[in-house]
Scaffold this active site. Structure first.
Site, PDB file in Angstrom:
ATOM      1  N   ASP A 142       0.795  -1.244   0.000  1.00 24.62           N
ATOM      2  CA  ASP A 142       0.000   0.000   0.000  1.00 24.62           C
ATOM      3  C   ASP A 142       0.825   1.292   0.000  1.00 24.62           C
ATOM      4  OD1 ASP A 142      -1.565  -2.121   0.741  1.00 24.62           O
ATOM      5  OD2 ASP A 142      -2.080  -1.324   2.703  1.00 24.62           O
ATOM      6  N   GLU A 157     -10.324  -2.781   4.438  1.00 23.75           N
ATOM      7  CA  GLU A 157      -8.984  -2.225   4.652  1.00 23.75           C
ATOM      8  C   GLU A 157      -8.897  -0.822   4.063  1.00 23.75           C
ATOM      9  OE1 GLU A 157      -6.103  -6.089   4.689  1.00 23.75           O
ATOM     10  OE2 GLU A 157      -6.560  -5.360   2.691  1.00 23.75           O
TER      11      GLU A 157
HETATM   12  C1  FRU Z   1      -3.716  -3.870   2.658  1.00 30.45           C
HETATM   13  C2  FRU Z   1      -3.061  -4.270   3.967  1.00 30.45           C
HETATM   14  C3  FRU Z   1      -3.429  -3.286   5.050  1.00 30.45           C
HETATM   15  C4  FRU Z   1      -2.300  -3.441   6.016  1.00 30.45           C
HETATM   16  C5  FRU Z   1      -1.131  -3.674   5.088  1.00 30.45           C
HETATM   17  C6  FRU Z   1      -0.077  -4.590   5.636  1.00 30.45           C
HETATM   18  O1  FRU Z   1      -3.028  -4.273   1.525  1.00 30.45           O
HETATM   19  O2  FRU Z   1      -3.451  -5.588   4.306  1.00 30.45           O
HETATM   20  O3  FRU Z   1      -4.690  -3.502   5.625  1.00 30.45           O
HETATM   21  O4  FRU Z   1      -2.101  -2.313   6.805  1.00 30.45           O
HETATM   22  O5  FRU Z   1      -1.654  -4.232   3.905  1.00 30.45           O
HETATM   23  O6  FRU Z   1       1.014  -4.655   4.772  1.00 30.45           O
END
Ligand code: FRU
Length: 577
Positions: free
Chosen positions: A134, A303
């Site tokens: 992300d 998320e």
């Molecule tokens: C989304 C996610 C988020 C988390 C991150 C961990 O892709 O699962 O929810 O903070 O990636 O890398």
């Protein structure tokens, strides 16, 4: 103190084995436990990585402190690439779960290794080394766009989550900077956001940049860190975490200033829904509301939220973004809801079970906006990847890209607000024209363009006026027989992007695919298509489709085709970005 040769030799008698160069000493205490030290002058050690090797635990032991163990796939039998580890202030590395017979011990080096250049995009961001997922902590300050990102600095698969950092003045050229947040005793650094605290509400200092992120340890809690040098270095708040919950999934805080209440608002993902908190000072947070349990897709955990206001008709509307996996829509997706926010709760206009998607491609996830954009635009970026195959992308030494920065607007479509995406104006401002045609009629097939240069990204833009065809298509192809087909199907009312023959597709069975998005009910369609080394992003009047592709060489040709009739292609321009 770093190693001295005499001491090493004396200790050798008690150890299983020892190997030593003039700069690097390795002592194996038993078959799975070793210690590496380097001479005083060495600032950086390059670790040999084999992607399919199991993770070894590497602890950097400093003079006064002990840093959390890192998980590193040290080479067993071959070296896929090298990752650097800083040895500044580090006395030795303790390595567990890595056999003394592995080849990594002979391959450790102090010689800097070049980053991998294969499949690098021209205008899409990717980390110099290591894994990214992300985008995180994005803020705009003093003419610079800061982009942080989920980063594994020690390998190009998910792990050791830290915040990588890059900065750009034009959203096209990115300068890689050192990571700003590393895992600590509260856990790995998961996703989050950043704001500029102009009025020093938190007491860290006027104009401090405050990062709000998830500490992912035994529990997921929210922590903050502040920067007094414009976002270059961060200090973690000493009373972290600032927000806890009994929920197992409680993460990805997105914070913004809500002027009518003079408070900060945090929206974060909590299980299968979103929660909203408020604060006067970024450190003490009050629960306001929970939303989303009774609408939208719930095929995966929610998320990476974002909540923002956009102009609509004579007023404004609020938009809630939510990332989740929707298997029947191609895996990782971003759904959105339009509604109202009163400073306490978000209320959607409609409670549909099947929400609209922000992007219909396979590779667009975790999309959030930059804070502090002066002209009030909502400029967002998504992770250009999909959890269905993210860890298998055919790159080495780095893995993962960001989408282009996009700007969002709400348009009235059939009497309802629809969230529409276009490339950020900064990205398009970089272009110069390669081809411009006022109008061409296409019946069956028309070869529109062939580019000599196989380097660089380009954007194709045109209006398609359908005269009598059932299908009007654009085909991008290269000299290796690889292609992507973008088809407007006027019978079914959909646009399809086919990447089944786009190049390297067999690294994961879920990669080859055809994406589908709705078409507006009109015989005239506008399309902007940005073609980079490993991606094709399409933008129509009502839909965006962002997809990765891995052709042997970038597509350098474009043709149009029709089925069952003819079409006029108007205002065709191709611009180099
Ligand atoms: C989304 C996610 C988020 C988390 C991150 C961990 O892709 O699962 O929810 O903070 O990636 O890398």
């Amino acid at each position: 103190m770093k190693f001295g040769l005499n001491i090493t030799l004396l200790l050798a008698v008690e150890l299983l084995a020892i190997s030593c160069t003039s700069e690097i000493s390795v002592k194996h205490a038993n078959n799975l436990s070793s210690v590496v030290s380097v001479s005083e002058s060495v600032e950086c050690l390059w670790l040999p990585i084999e992607e399919s090797a199991p993770e070894a635990q590497v602890t950097a032991v400093g003079a006064n402190d002990r840093i959390t163990p890192l998980s590193v796939r040290l080479s067993q039998t071959k070296v896929d690439y090298y990752m650097p580890i800083s040895m500044q202030g580090v006395e030795r590395l303790r390595v567990e779960n890595c056999s003394y017979e592995n080849i990594c011990w002979q391959q450790l080096t102090t010689t800097p290794q070049a980053p991998d250049s294969s499949y690098r995009q021209y205008v899409h961001f990717s980390p110099e080394r290591g894994w990214t997922n992300d985008p995180n902590g994005m803020f705009y300050k003093n003419g610079e766009w800061h982009l942080c990102y989920q980063h594994n600095p020690y390998g190009s698969k998910w792990g050791n989550l830290s915040w990588g950092h890059a900065v750009s003045s034009d959203l096209v050229h990115w300068e890689h900077l050192p990571d700003i947040l590393y895992p600590d005793e509260l856990g790995a650094i998961f996703s989050g956001s950043a704001v500029v605290d102009e009025h020093n509400t938190a007491g860290f200092g006027e104009g401090a940049v405050v990062a709000i992120y998830t500490s992912a340890g035994a529990r997921q809690t929210q922590s903050i860190a502040y920067s007094l040098d414009g976002g270059m270095t961060f200090t973690k708040y000493e009373h972290n975490p600032v927000l806890t919950s009994h929920r197992a999934d409680f993460r990805d805080p997105k914070v913004f200033w809500y002027a009518p209440r003079e408070r900060w608002i945090m929206v974060l993902a909590a299980g299968n829904a979103m929660e909203i908190y408020s604060s006067a000072n970024l450190t003490d947070w009050t629960f306001e509301s929970r939303c989303g349990e009774d609408y939208g897709y719930h095929t995966g955990v929610w998320e990476c939220p974002d909540l923002f206001e956009l102009p609509y008709e004579d007023g404004t509307k609020w938009v809630l973004l939510c990332s989740l996996s929707i298997p029947e829509r191609g895996g990782s997706s971003v759904q959105y809801f339009v509604g109202e926010f009163d400073g306490h709760r978000f209320t959607p206009d409609k409670k549909q079970p099947e929400a609209d998607l922000l992007n219909y491609g396979r590779d667009y996830y975790a999309t959030v906006s930059w804070s502090g954009v002066e002209d009030g635009r909502k400029v967002v970026v998504g992770w250009q990847n999909n959890w269905d195959y993210a860890n298998d992308l055919p790159t080495k030494g780095y893995r993962g890209y960001m989408s282009l920065p996009h700007q969002l607007k709400l348009v009235n479509y059939s009497g309802e607000p629809k969230l529409v995406t276009e490339p950020a104006q900064e990205v398009m401002a970089h272009s110069h024209t390669l081809l411009s045609e006022e109008a061409v009629e296409v019946k069956d097939k028309y070869n529109a363009w062939r580019h000599d240069s196989k380097e660089g990204a380009f954007a194709v833009e045109c209006d398609i006026e359908n005269l009598s065809a059932q299908v009007v298509g654009l085909k991008l192809f290269n000299d290796s027989g690889e292609w992507v087909d973008v088809c407007f199907d006027f019978v079914e009312g959909v646009i399809r992007v086919d990447r089944t023959n786009s190049g390297e597709v067999d690294f994961n069975p879920r990669f080859p695919s055809i994406s589908e998005a709705p078409l507006s009910e009109s015989t005239e369609q506008h399309i902007t298509m940005v073609v980079d080394r490993t991606s094709v992003e399409c933008f129509t009047d009502i839909a965006a489709i962002s997809n990765l592709v891995f052709p042997q060489g970038r597509y350098s040709r474009l043709s149009f085709h029709t089925i069952g009739g003819s079409a006029t292609i108007r205002n065709l321009t191709i611009k180099e970005l």
